[in-house]
Motif scaffolding. Sequence first.
Motif, PDB file in Angstrom:
ATOM      1  N   ILE A   1      -5.507   4.556  -2.033  1.00  5.70           N
ATOM      2  CA  ILE A   1      -6.258   5.466  -1.160  1.00  5.70           C
ATOM      3  C   ILE A   1      -5.329   6.024  -0.083  1.00  5.70           C
ATOM      4  CG2 ILE A   1      -8.091   5.561   0.591  1.00  5.70           C
ATOM      5  CD1 ILE A   1      -9.140   5.631  -2.317  1.00  5.70           C
ATOM      6  N   VAL A   2      -4.494   5.171   0.479  1.00  3.27           N
ATOM      7  CA  VAL A   2      -3.524   5.646   1.478  1.00  3.27           C
ATOM      8  C   VAL A   2      -2.574   6.661   0.840  1.00  3.27           C
ATOM      9  CG1 VAL A   2      -1.600   4.966   2.984  1.00  3.27           C
ATOM     10  CG2 VAL A   2      -3.698   3.596   2.925  1.00  3.27           C
ATOM     11  N   LEU A   3      -2.145   6.412  -0.393  1.00  2.44           N
ATOM     12  CA  LEU A   3      -1.285   7.365  -1.090  1.00  2.44           C
ATOM     13  C   LEU A   3      -1.988   8.713  -1.231  1.00  2.44           C
ATOM     14  CD1 LEU A   3       1.286   8.133  -2.645  1.00  2.44           C
ATOM     15  CD2 LEU A   3       0.233   7.121  -4.703  1.00  2.44           C
ATOM     16  N   LEU A   4      -3.250   8.713  -1.626  1.00  2.00           N
ATOM     17  CA  LEU A   4      -3.996   9.978  -1.726  1.00  2.00           C
ATOM     18  C   LEU A   4      -4.040  10.691  -0.371  1.00  2.00           C
ATOM     19  CD1 LEU A   4      -7.026   8.923  -3.982  1.00  2.00           C
ATOM     20  CD2 LEU A   4      -5.046  10.313  -4.649  1.00  2.00           C
ATOM     21  N   GLU A   5      -4.276   9.931   0.689  1.00  2.00           N
ATOM     22  CA  GLU A   5      -4.310  10.532   2.031  1.00  2.00           C
ATOM     23  C   GLU A   5      -2.954  11.122   2.412  1.00  2.00           C
ATOM     24  OE1 GLU A   5      -7.637   8.047   4.467  1.00  2.00           O
ATOM     25  OE2 GLU A   5      -5.741   7.003   4.077  1.00  2.00           O
ATOM     26  N   LYS A   6      -1.881  10.420   2.073  1.00  2.00           N
ATOM     27  CA  LYS A   6      -0.527  10.919   2.389  1.00  2.00           C
ATOM     28  C   LYS A   6      -0.203  12.174   1.574  1.00  2.00           C
ATOM     29  CE  LYS A   6       0.718   7.796   5.385  1.00  2.00           C
ATOM     30  NZ  LYS A   6       0.882   8.150   6.799  1.00  2.00           N
ATOM     31  N   ILE A   7      -0.660  12.224   0.334  1.00  2.00           N
ATOM     32  CA  ILE A   7      -0.453  13.436  -0.470  1.00  2.00           C
ATOM     33  C   ILE A   7      -1.187  14.597   0.172  1.00  2.00           C
ATOM     34  CG2 ILE A   7      -0.944  14.547  -2.693  1.00  2.00           C
ATOM     35  CD1 ILE A   7      -0.484  11.723  -3.976  1.00  2.00           C
ATOM     36  N   ALA A   8      -2.421  14.355   0.613  1.00  2.00           N
ATOM     37  CA  ALA A   8      -3.186  15.411   1.290  1.00  2.00           C
ATOM     38  C   ALA A   8      -2.477  15.850   2.575  1.00  2.00           C
ATOM     39  CB  ALA A   8      -4.599  14.920   1.600  1.00  2.00           C
ATOM     40  N   GLU A   9      -1.930  14.907   3.301  1.00  2.00           N
ATOM     41  CA  GLU A   9      -1.254  15.194   4.568  1.00  2.00           C
ATOM     42  C   GLU A   9       0.050  15.961   4.370  1.00  2.00           C
ATOM     43  OE1 GLU A   9       0.990  12.652   8.114  1.00  2.00           O
ATOM     44  OE2 GLU A   9      -0.484  11.633   6.846  1.00  2.00           O
TER      45      GLU A   9
ATOM     46  N   SER B   1       6.255  13.481  -3.529  1.00  2.00           N
ATOM     47  CA  SER B   1       7.554  13.021  -3.038  1.00  2.00           C
ATOM     48  C   SER B   1       7.510  12.700  -1.548  1.00  2.00           C
ATOM     49  CB  SER B   1       8.615  14.092  -3.312  1.00  2.00           C
ATOM     50  OG  SER B   1       9.861  13.695  -2.796  1.00  2.00           O
ATOM     51  N   ALA B   2       6.956  13.609  -0.749  1.00  2.00           N
ATOM     52  CA  ALA B   2       6.874  13.378   0.700  1.00  2.00           C
ATOM     53  C   ALA B   2       5.934  12.217   1.017  1.00  2.00           C
ATOM     54  CB  ALA B   2       6.412  14.648   1.409  1.00  2.00           C
ATOM     55  N   ALA B   3       4.855  12.099   0.256  1.00  2.00           N
ATOM     56  CA  ALA B   3       3.924  10.981   0.452  1.00  2.00           C
ATOM     57  C   ALA B   3       4.621   9.664   0.152  1.00  2.00           C
ATOM     58  CB  ALA B   3       2.694  11.158  -0.432  1.00  2.00           C
ATOM     59  N   ALA B   4       5.410   9.634  -0.929  1.00  2.00           N
ATOM     60  CA  ALA B   4       6.136   8.423  -1.300  1.00  2.00           C
ATOM     61  C   ALA B   4       7.130   8.040  -0.204  1.00  2.00           C
ATOM     62  CB  ALA B   4       6.869   8.637  -2.631  1.00  2.00           C
ATOM     63  N   LYS B   5       7.858   9.019   0.317  1.00  2.00           N
ATOM     64  CA  LYS B   5       8.818   8.735   1.398  1.00  2.00           C
ATOM     65  C   LYS B   5       8.101   8.189   2.622  1.00  2.00           C
ATOM     66  CE  LYS B   5      12.303  12.049   0.013  1.00  2.00           C
ATOM     67  NZ  LYS B   5      12.846  13.394   0.211  1.00  2.00           N
ATOM     68  N   ALA B   6       6.961   8.774   2.959  1.00  2.00           N
ATOM     69  CA  ALA B   6       6.197   8.320   4.127  1.00  2.00           C
ATOM     70  C   ALA B   6       5.723   6.879   3.961  1.00  2.00           C
ATOM     71  CB  ALA B   6       5.003   9.237   4.373  1.00  2.00           C
ATOM     72  N   MET B   7       5.498   6.480   2.712  1.00  5.19           N
ATOM     73  CA  MET B   7       5.035   5.117   2.440  1.00  5.19           C
ATOM     74  C   MET B   7       6.176   4.174   2.061  1.00  5.19           C
ATOM     75  SD  MET B   7       1.465   5.826   0.434  1.00  5.19           S
ATOM     76  CE  MET B   7       0.997   4.085   0.432  1.00  5.19           C
TER      77      MET B   7
ATOM     78  N   MET C   1       8.094   4.196  -0.608  1.00  3.27           N
ATOM     79  CA  MET C   1       8.059   3.794  -2.017  1.00  3.27           C
ATOM     80  C   MET C   1       8.803   4.838  -2.827  1.00  3.27           C
ATOM     81  SD  MET C   1       4.257   4.603  -3.648  1.00  3.27           S
ATOM     82  CE  MET C   1       3.365   3.552  -2.587  1.00  3.27           C
ATOM     83  N   SER C   2       9.207   4.471  -4.014  1.00  6.83           N
ATOM     84  CA  SER C   2       9.931   5.416  -4.852  1.00  6.83           C
ATOM     85  C   SER C   2       8.981   6.501  -5.359  1.00  6.83           C
ATOM     86  CB  SER C   2      10.575   4.696  -6.047  1.00  6.83           C
ATOM     87  OG  SER C   2       9.584   4.321  -6.994  1.00  6.83           O
ATOM     88  N   TYR C   3       9.553   7.662  -5.644  1.00  6.93           N
ATOM     89  CA  TYR C   3       8.753   8.755  -6.201  1.00  6.93           C
ATOM     90  C   TYR C   3       8.157   8.315  -7.533  1.00  6.93           C
ATOM     91  CZ  TYR C   3       7.508  13.037  -8.578  1.00  6.93           C
ATOM     92  OH  TYR C   3       6.817  13.986  -9.278  1.00  6.93           O
ATOM     93  N   LYS C   4       8.934   7.608  -8.351  1.00  7.71           N
ATOM     94  CA  LYS C   4       8.437   7.181  -9.660  1.00  7.71           C
ATOM     95  C   LYS C   4       7.212   6.277  -9.521  1.00  7.71           C
ATOM     96  CE  LYS C   4       9.563   4.956 -14.049  1.00  7.71           C
ATOM     97  NZ  LYS C   4       8.171   4.859 -14.338  1.00  7.71           N
ATOM     98  N   HIS C   5       7.261   5.344  -8.577  1.00  5.69           N
ATOM     99  CA  HIS C   5       6.122   4.454  -8.376  1.00  5.69           C
ATOM    100  C   HIS C   5       4.899   5.258  -7.914  1.00  5.69           C
ATOM    101  CE1 HIS C   5       3.926   0.787  -7.759  1.00  5.69           C
ATOM    102  NE2 HIS C   5       3.740   1.060  -6.475  1.00  5.69           N
ATOM    103  N   ALA C   6       5.105   6.158  -6.970  1.00  8.34           N
ATOM    104  CA  ALA C   6       3.995   6.992  -6.492  1.00  8.34           C
ATOM    105  C   ALA C   6       3.429   7.827  -7.633  1.00  8.34           C
ATOM    106  CB  ALA C   6       4.460   7.895  -5.347  1.00  8.34           C
ATOM    107  N   TRP C   7       4.322   8.431  -8.434  1.00  9.72           N
ATOM    108  CA  TRP C   7       3.868   9.239  -9.562  1.00  9.72           C
ATOM    109  C   TRP C   7       3.100   8.386 -10.574  1.00  9.72           C
ATOM    110  CZ3 TRP C   7       2.065  13.412 -11.251  1.00  9.72           C
ATOM    111  CH2 TRP C   7       1.949  13.644 -12.623  1.00  9.72           C
ATOM    112  N   ASP C   8       3.590   7.178 -10.846  1.00  9.06           N
ATOM    113  CA  ASP C   8       2.896   6.285 -11.781  1.00  9.06           C
ATOM    114  C   ASP C   8       1.487   5.942 -11.268  1.00  9.06           C
ATOM    115  OD1 ASP C   8       5.033   6.272 -13.541  1.00  9.06           O
ATOM    116  OD2 ASP C   8       5.810   4.322 -12.858  1.00  9.06           O
ATOM    117  N   LEU C   9       1.348   5.718  -9.965  1.00 10.07           N
ATOM    118  CA  LEU C   9       0.034   5.426  -9.387  1.00 10.07           C
ATOM    119  C   LEU C   9      -0.905   6.631  -9.514  1.00 10.07           C
ATOM    120  CD1 LEU C   9       1.079   3.450  -6.179  1.00 10.07           C
ATOM    121  CD2 LEU C   9       0.124   2.519  -8.305  1.00 10.07           C
TER     122      LEU C   9
END
Length: 125
Positions: free
Chosen positions: A38-46, A51-57, A59-67
């Motif tokens: 849910i936090v990842l979704l919020e960061k993507i919206a923000e 990629s930017a959401a993953a950096k903010a959290m 985590m790797s872009y690949k992990h964020a993309w997999d989620l």
Amino acid sequence: MKKHKKTDKPKEISPGYHCRARIWIEKDGETFVGFGRIVLLEKIAEHGSISAAAKAMKMSYKHAWDLVDSMNRNARSPLVVKSTGGKGGGGAVITEAGAKRIQEFYDMHKRLTEFLRKETDRLSL
């Protein structure tokens, strides 16, 4: 008139005790959404990108993309849509379904927190 003793005093709870729980939603045994997603979704919206959401959290872009891919596969309709890169680069946005999942999750979390507060009040430690 006979007076009755009051026997149903509120229970005193030892300081520091609290009921805790974690909540997530699964589909066919696979995590669909939980707090981190849910936090990842919020960061993507923000931030407007995975990629930017993953950096903010952190985590790797690949992990964020997999989620994101996992959530989209398990949802009735995509929670995140991605646009391919170009001169300005790519991006991602949360869909209406994604915004709804975020709100539903926090509503459910609020109800769970209230339940746990009541259960804590019932403890006799």
